[in-house]
Each structure stands twice: as structure tokens, then as C-alpha cells.
Design a protein around this motif. Structure first.
Motif, PDB file in Angstrom:
ATOM      1  N   ALA A  50       0.820  -1.220   0.000  1.00 38.49           N
ATOM      2  CA  ALA A  50       0.000   0.000   0.000  1.00 38.49           C
ATOM      3  C   ALA A  50       0.856   1.273   0.000  1.00 38.49           C
ATOM      4  O   ALA A  50       0.374   2.339  -0.360  1.00 38.49           O
ATOM      5  N   GLY A  51       2.124   1.156   0.446  1.00 42.58           N
ATOM      6  CA  GLY A  51       3.016   2.311   0.363  1.00 42.58           C
ATOM      7  C   GLY A  51       3.195   3.090   1.649  1.00 42.58           C
ATOM      8  O   GLY A  51       3.474   4.291   1.623  1.00 42.58           O
ATOM      9  N   VAL A  62       8.362  -4.824  -6.581  1.00 42.75           N
ATOM     10  CA  VAL A  62       6.939  -5.163  -6.655  1.00 42.75           C
ATOM     11  C   VAL A  62       6.401  -4.501  -7.923  1.00 42.75           C
ATOM     12  O   VAL A  62       6.498  -3.281  -8.082  1.00 42.75           O
ATOM     13  N   THR A  63       5.876  -5.312  -8.797  1.00 46.78           N
ATOM     14  CA  THR A  63       5.352  -4.794 -10.057  1.00 46.78           C
ATOM     15  C   THR A  63       3.850  -5.028 -10.090  1.00 46.78           C
ATOM     16  O   THR A  63       3.383  -6.117  -9.783  1.00 46.78           O
ATOM     17  N   PHE A  64       3.118  -3.970 -10.412  1.00 41.84           N
ATOM     18  CA  PHE A  64       1.664  -4.086 -10.523  1.00 41.84           C
ATOM     19  C   PHE A  64       1.267  -3.720 -11.948  1.00 41.84           C
ATOM     20  O   PHE A  64       1.514  -2.592 -12.384  1.00 41.84           O
ATOM     21  N   LEU A  70       6.565   0.237  -6.242  1.00 42.58           N
ATOM     22  CA  LEU A  70       7.300   0.850  -5.128  1.00 42.58           C
ATOM     23  C   LEU A  70       7.717   2.288  -5.441  1.00 42.58           C
ATOM     24  O   LEU A  70       8.033   3.050  -4.530  1.00 42.58           O
ATOM     25  N   ALA A  71       7.692   2.667  -6.704  1.00 45.20           N
ATOM     26  CA  ALA A  71       8.059   4.036  -7.060  1.00 45.20           C
ATOM     27  C   ALA A  71       6.869   4.986  -6.968  1.00 45.20           C
ATOM     28  O   ALA A  71       7.015   6.194  -7.118  1.00 45.20           O
ATOM     29  N   ARG A  77      -0.999   4.607  -6.190  1.00 43.05           N
ATOM     30  CA  ARG A  77      -1.218   3.158  -6.176  1.00 43.05           C
ATOM     31  C   ARG A  77      -2.711   2.849  -6.075  1.00 43.05           C
ATOM     32  O   ARG A  77      -3.235   1.992  -6.781  1.00 43.05           O
ATOM     33  N   ALA A  78      -3.359   3.576  -5.160  1.00 42.14           N
ATOM     34  CA  ALA A  78      -4.789   3.330  -4.956  1.00 42.14           C
ATOM     35  C   ALA A  78      -5.575   3.634  -6.220  1.00 42.14           C
ATOM     36  O   ALA A  78      -6.454   2.878  -6.612  1.00 42.14           O
TER      37      ALA A  78
END
Lengths: 250, 440
Positions: A50-51, A62-64, A70-71, A77-78
Motif C-alpha cells: 500500500a506504500g 513489486v510490479t503491478f 514501489l516508485a 497506487r490506490a
């Protein structure tokens, strides 16, 4: 390509290594469960996804959906579709639940180039979702999570998830503090969102939740590592045998 | 020699000479009040940093400004109520420009039965006997230096007299400060008197026009008789180059109530001082407030609540946000006399830092001489909780918007203490725009 790809993730808090090389690959449409004893880094993993600040990521990625998660800032992210259902949702006095929900929904809509949600449409939407989750309608008038019971907080988390329609949701000990009826309601809420385009990571200490949210894959985490992976039957095995043998193995 | 710690100031003979004859000067008792006050000013000057209650609010910068009386400034022409003044639906507007009642800007309507509104100037000239029982009694010049300055030079103001059981109305006193080419000072004196059982809502908005510095020095004397209740909402949003030094004294009789809210948004240097004497049993005093400061603004809310008799209640919730290099002061003294048993007094002050630059000084003081009382006070200052910020951001809300939500949330419980819905909405809007300007 997996929707979320965690690769050799090492994380420390104040110099102490908590995650010692986590690798996990979750495809769209799948539900993964991570089980393990307390203090093994399960919540750290959810916070990293979640950061949350305060962690040093010393190695790994971590790749989404192909992006370096992570960057990204937590809000980005949300909006990209990552959701964390908190183990302990914070109480925020003065901020009404409805204002918060509307702001969150609109933040996402703005990113998608959509107009802000209409006030009536918003109320209708929330009412419909409330009904399914057994949440009283007046709850959204109250300050965010303030004075909510443990069960209400967890329902409110699932309500937020339902409204924000994430592509990848992490449920951090969503079963803790729930009685069996609430557990069923919350699980139904999660199951209603299961979809071939969406993935879930369910973090729990107990097998009980997994009777309702049936996972495709179960991982055992101990000592900051994933020590065993298997199908849903692994959860039953853990329930019968406990974590003792993994704790010593770690 | 002046007493140590006191400041010289521009309000001496030359200032008085420029003002000339003040209204009511022919009345011996009015002249006496002014002479006494002028004597205090001449002898002791303005309070300096060594005076305990003025430790956090220095007047050194004020003392250096060559103020002239606003009444003598010729080049001031205010034609409209400034946009920053909230519109309070249903409220009758009474407008003062530089402390002088402006008929042109005020709503001219007949007073309802049971209520009288008149200018101090008019009453001093025509009906001084009406003023005699209510002027100068409460604001004892010696204990309130600001009141002395006001008393010495008071020339106009708003006098509001509510008869017995007056059912209530809402008045909005709008005070506009406007210096022309030279710095000016003005000293309006307002009197609010509620007879037994009367009700009244008074909003006071203080704003200014940009330009030279001005000093607004309003003093309000309030008397609330048995079973009467006054709601008083004060908003100070003066110009950033302006000084605002206000004092109000309130006397509460048995079963009466004061429900006050003080909103502080500026002014270069602002002090709102409120002294309440609870003189009758079962009186209720609420003084809540909110301040939001940035730049070099200084805002001081100083309250003294004196529980002189048993069964009184008082409560205070003051919240503030500070940004830039601003300075906030809250001093809250609660005095519970020996006889004031069963007093219930509560006070809470909380300030939120929006950056590292501002300063906040808070001094709660409880002096309790009775033994059967409930008194509680608390004070807290801090920054936004990172856990709160993370929670909102984890739902897709960007950092600035999340901070704005949290700051508004922090202030919300102060806003909700405003019991008049119209005023609450208006003040809430004012605060919301402050927050929007900040993040814009």
C-alpha cells in the motif's frame, strides 16, 4: 503476465530485517492467502504494497500491471487499482465518512477522466452496497471509523473496497474481531467482487476466513519468508497442525 | 517615570487634541470616565512584555505607528460592504466605518417591538441618561488597558437594548477599517443589554480595506439579565497590516447564558479579550473559538471566566491551525470563587501546525477556591497524524487533498459548537475558503 509480481523483496524496519526475500506472483482472477504466526511480517508485506512510510526496502521489486509499484505514492497506487483493507482502520474525527467516500471515489474518477459523481447517484450507490453488507445507512454520516465497533470497521473497509472497485485488494486480517455472522457478511462482500479481472491477497492467522473466501493458493509465511505454498487444502492442514513446525523451520 | 514594562504610545495629548470635543463631553459623568481612562493611559501607557497577561502579545510595533484619530481622516470613502463579509440570511446589518455608524451602508428598518438599536453618539448627545447605567460599569478601565484606551476616546458605537422577554432577532454588526493616506485608530464602544428573559443573536464581523495600517479598538460591554440569553459570534478578518485590540466584558445574571464563538483569521496583530463574570446562579457561559493563521499574523484569544456564585457552568473549546510564520496565543483563566460551589468549568485548546514556522503559546490557568467543583482543562499542539494521512492516501486521495480533509476535520468539532445554523454555515464557508486558498 501476472497482475502483481513480488520478486525477492527484502524489507527492514529500523535496521531489522522483517521480510527476507518474498517472491509471489498473483494472476488476475486469483485469490491467494498468506497464513502464518503473528510477528512474521504479514502486515509489513501489506503495508509495503500500500506504500506506508517507515520501511526500508533493501532489495527486490513489486510490479503491478507492469508498473513499478514501489516508485508510486500511496494515492497513485490506490488510483491505479491497489486496495488495502486495513487490519486496524484509523478513527478520524471530524471527517465524515460520506465526505471521505465521495472524495476517494472522485479522485479515482478524475484520474479516469470521468466527471465527479452526482450526489444522488452517490447516495443510491452507497445505500445499495450498505444493504448488502448490513451497514446502517446513517453510518456514512458519522465521522470516519469513529466509535465504530470492530465489526463495523471491517464492514466499512469492505464497503470502501466495493465502492472503489480495485483490481488488486489486500485484506489484512480482515477476520480479526469478527463474530461468525459478521465474518459471513464480510466474506460475501469480498466474494461478490471476485472477478476474472481482479485479484485478492487474503492475509490471515486463522483458517476460518478461508472457509468463506476460498483461495486458489495458500502460502505459509514464517520468519519473513514464504516457507510453503499449496492449494486450499494447505489451510486445513495448518488448522489441524498449527504453525509450530514452520516457526522452527524459519 | 513610567512603571517598568509599559510602553509609550501615540495616544496622548496631540491625539486627543486632534479629536476635539467628543460626544457627551458636556456630561460630567461621561467626561469623568474619559478623564479617568486618559489618566491611566498617561500614567502607565500600554501594557508591555513584562505584564504577565501581555507576555505573548507585544505592542512594541503598535506603539511606533503614528496613529491619528480616524474621525479626522478626510480621504476615506467606503461605498460597499467588502466581499469578505459573510452574508447572514435574515440578519439586520449595522455597518460601522472606522468605528462610526454608517447609515448609508446599514439596513435601515424600524426596530421591532421590545428592541432598541441606537448609535452611541446619538445617545451620548441626546439621551445620556439611557447610557448611565450601562456604560463604563463593566469595563473597569484599570484592569483592561485596552478598555482604558477605548474609554478615553470612545466616540461612537452600537447600543442594543432588549426589553424583558424580547423573543429574539439576529443583528450583524459589520466593522470596516479603512485608513486613507495615514494610519488611523478608532475606538468604538458597543453596549449590549438584555433585560430578563430576552434573547438575542449578535454577529460581529471585523474586516478592513488594504492600505495604511489601522487600529481597531472595539470594546463591548454586555449585560445579560436573569433568564436572558445572548449568542455572540465574532469574526476578526482584518487587514494584514492592521491591529485589532478588542475587549469585551460580560456580566451574567442567574439562569442566563452567553453562547459565544470567536473566529480569528487575521489582522497583523489581533487580541480578542473576553472577561465574563458569572454573577447569578446557574448561569451558563460558552466561549468557543477557532483561528486559522498564516504569514506573519498574530492572534491572541484571552479569556477570563470568573465564577463568583454557585452552580455556574462554563465551557470552552478553542481550536486553531497555524501556518507560515504566524503566532497564536490562547490564554484562558478560570477563577472559581470560594462560594462558587458546584461549578462546572471545562476548557480545551488544541492547535495544529501546518508547517514548522509558526509558534503557539497556550496558557490555561485554573484558580479554584471552592472545594466541590468539576473543573477540567486540556491543551495540545501537534502536527497532522501520519497514520491519518496514509489512510486517506491509501484510498486514492492525493496528499494535498488529504491534508485539507484532515485540517477541516480537525476544525470541525469547533465549528459544530456554533449553535446558530445560519452562522455555522457562514463561518464554515469562511474557514473552507481559507483552507482552499491555502492549498490553491
Amino acid at each position: 503476465m501476472a497482475l502483481i509480481e513480488i520478486n525477492n523483496l527484502h524489507v527492514s524496519v529500523q535496521g531489522k530485517e522483517i521480510l527476507k526475500g518474498i517472491s509471489l506472483s498473483i494472476n488476475a482472477g486469483e485469490v491467494h492467502a498468506i497464513m502464518g504466526p503473528n510477528g512474521t511480517g504479514k502486515s509489513t508485506l501489506s503495508n509495503i504494497i500500500a506504500g506506508r512510510d517507515g520501511y526500508q526496502i533493501t532489495q527486490g521489486s513489486v510490479t503491478f500491471d507492469g508498473q513499478d509499484l514501489l516508485a508510486m505514492e500511496p494515492d497513485a497506487r490506490a488510483r491505479a487499482g491497489v486496495f488495502l483493507a486495513f487490519q486496524y482502520p484509523v478513527e478520524i474525527p471530524g471527517v465524515s465518512t460520506s465526505a471521505f467516500l465521495k472524495t476517494a471515489i472522485n479522485a479515482k474518477r478524475r484520474d479516469q477522466g470521468k466527471p465527479e459523481i452526482d450526489a444522488m447517484e452517490f447516495l443510491k450507490l452507497v445505500k445499495a452496497k450498505n444493504k448488502a453488507l448490513g451497514i446502517p445507512d446513517d453510518m456514512i454520516k458519522r465521522p470516519l471509523n469513529v466509535g465504530f465497533s470492530g465489526g463495523e470497521k471491517k464492514r466499512a473497509e469492505v464497503l470502501q473496497m466495493t465502492l472503489l472497485e480495485p483490481r488488486f485488494a489486500v485484506l489484512d486480517e480482515t477476520d480479526s474481531g469478527l463474530d461468525i455472522d459478521a465474518l459471513k457478511v464480510v466474506s460475501d462482500g469480498v466474494n461478490a467482487l471476485r472477478d476474472p479481472s481482479r485479484a485478492f491477497l487474503v492475509i490471515t492467522h486463522y483458517q476460518r476466513l478461508l472457509n468463506y473466501i476460498v483461495p486458489d493458493h495458500v502460502h505459509v509465511m514464517a520468519g519473513g519468508r514464504i516457507v510453503k505454498s499449496g492449494g486450499k487444502e494447505l489451510a486445513h492442514e495448518l488448522e489441524a497442525e498449527g504453525y509450530a513446525k514452520y516457526s522452527t523451520a524459519a | 517615570m513610567r512603571a517598568t514594562g509599559l510602553l509609550d504610545h501615540p495616544f496622548r495629548e496631540a491625539y486627543a487634541a486632534k479629536l476635539g470635543a467628543l460626544p457627551g463631553a458636556t456630561q460630567a459623568w461621561v467626561d469623568g470616565l474619559r478623564q479617568t481612562a486618559r489618566g491611566i493611559l498617561n500614567a502607565s501607557g500600554l501594557p508591555g512584555p513584562k505584564i504577565e497577561t501581555w507576555k505573548f502579545t507585544g505592542l512594541g510595533d503598535l506603539a511606533k505607528v503614528p496613529f491619528g484619530p480616524a474621525a479626522c481622516a478626510q480621504d476615506i470613502d467606503v461605498r460597499d460592504i467588502p466581499l469578505g463579509v459573510p452574508r447572514i440570511a435574515g440578519a439586520r446589518r449595522i455597518v460601522l466605518v472606522n468605528g462610526v455608524l454608517s447609515e448609508a451602508l446599514s439596513d435601515v428598518i424600524a426596530d421591532p417591538a421590545g428592541l432598541r438599536i441606537a448609535s452611541l453618539k446619538y445617545l451620548l448627545a441626546r439621551e445620556p441618561q439611557t447610557l448611565k447605567p450601562i456604560l463604563g460599569g463593566l469595563a473597569a478601565s484599570g484592569s483592561l488597558p485596552l478598555a482604558a484606551l477605548n474609554t478615553a476616546y470612545m466616540a461612537d458605537g452600537v447600543v442594543i437594548l432588549a426589553d424583558k422577554d424580547f423573543p429574539g432577532t439576529t443583528l450583524h454588526i459589520i466593522s470596516i477599517g479603512a485608513a486613507g493616506s495615514d494610519p488611523v485608530a478608532f475606538h468604538p464602544r458597543h453596549l449590549i443589554s438584555l433585560a430578563a428573559g430576552a434573547r438575542l443573536t449578535v454577529i460581529e464581523t471585523h474586516v478592513g480595506l488594504p492600505g495604511q495600517s489601522y487600529l481597531a479598538n472595539p470594546v463591548t460591554e454586555i449585560s445579560v439579565a436573569q433568564n436572558a440569553s445572548l449568542k455572540r459570534y465574532v469574526m476578526v478578518a482584518d487587514d494584514n497590516d492592521a491591529f485589532h485590540l478588542a475587549a469585551a466584558s460580560v456580566s451574567l445574571a442567574a439562569h442566563s447564558s452567553l453562547d459565544a464563538f470567536h473566529l480569528g483569521l487575521g489582522g497583523g496583530k489581533v487580541r480578542q479579550e473576553v472577561n465574563v463574570s458569572i454573577n447569578g446562579e446557574e448561569a451558563d457561559c460558552r466561549i468557543n473559538g477557532l483561528y486559522a493563521l498564516n504569514g506573519k499574523q498574530h492572534h491572541d484569544l484571552t479569556t477570563v471566566i470568573d465564577h463568583a456564585v454557585p452552580h455556574g457552568t462554563s465551557s470552552q473549546l478553542v481550536k486553531g491551525v497555524v501556518d507560515g510564520a504566524s503566532h497564536a496565543v490562547f490564554q484562558g483563566r478560570i477563577h472559581v470563587a470560594k462560594d462558587a460551589q458546584k461549578t462546572d468549568a471545562r476548557q480545551l485548546h488544541k492547535a495544529l501546525f501546518l508547517s514548522k514556522g509558526p509558534a503557539v503559546d497556550c496558557k490555561p490557568e485554573l484558580e479554584i477556591f471552592a472545594d466541590d467543583v468539576q473543573c477540567a482543562h486540556g491543551a495540545a499542539t501537534g502536527e497532522l497524524d501520519p497514520n491519518h494521512l496514509f489512510y486517506l492516501m491509501a484510498r486514492g486521495i492525493d496528499r494535498d487533498a488529504a491534508r485539507a480533509l484532515l485540517v477541516a476535520g480537525f476544525l470541525e468539532d469547533a465549528i459544530v459548537t456554533i449553535t446558530d445554523e445560519t452562522v455555522r454555515a457562514a463561518f464554515s464557508n469562511v474557514v473552507q475558503s481559507w483552507l482552499k486558498r491555502r492549498t490553491a
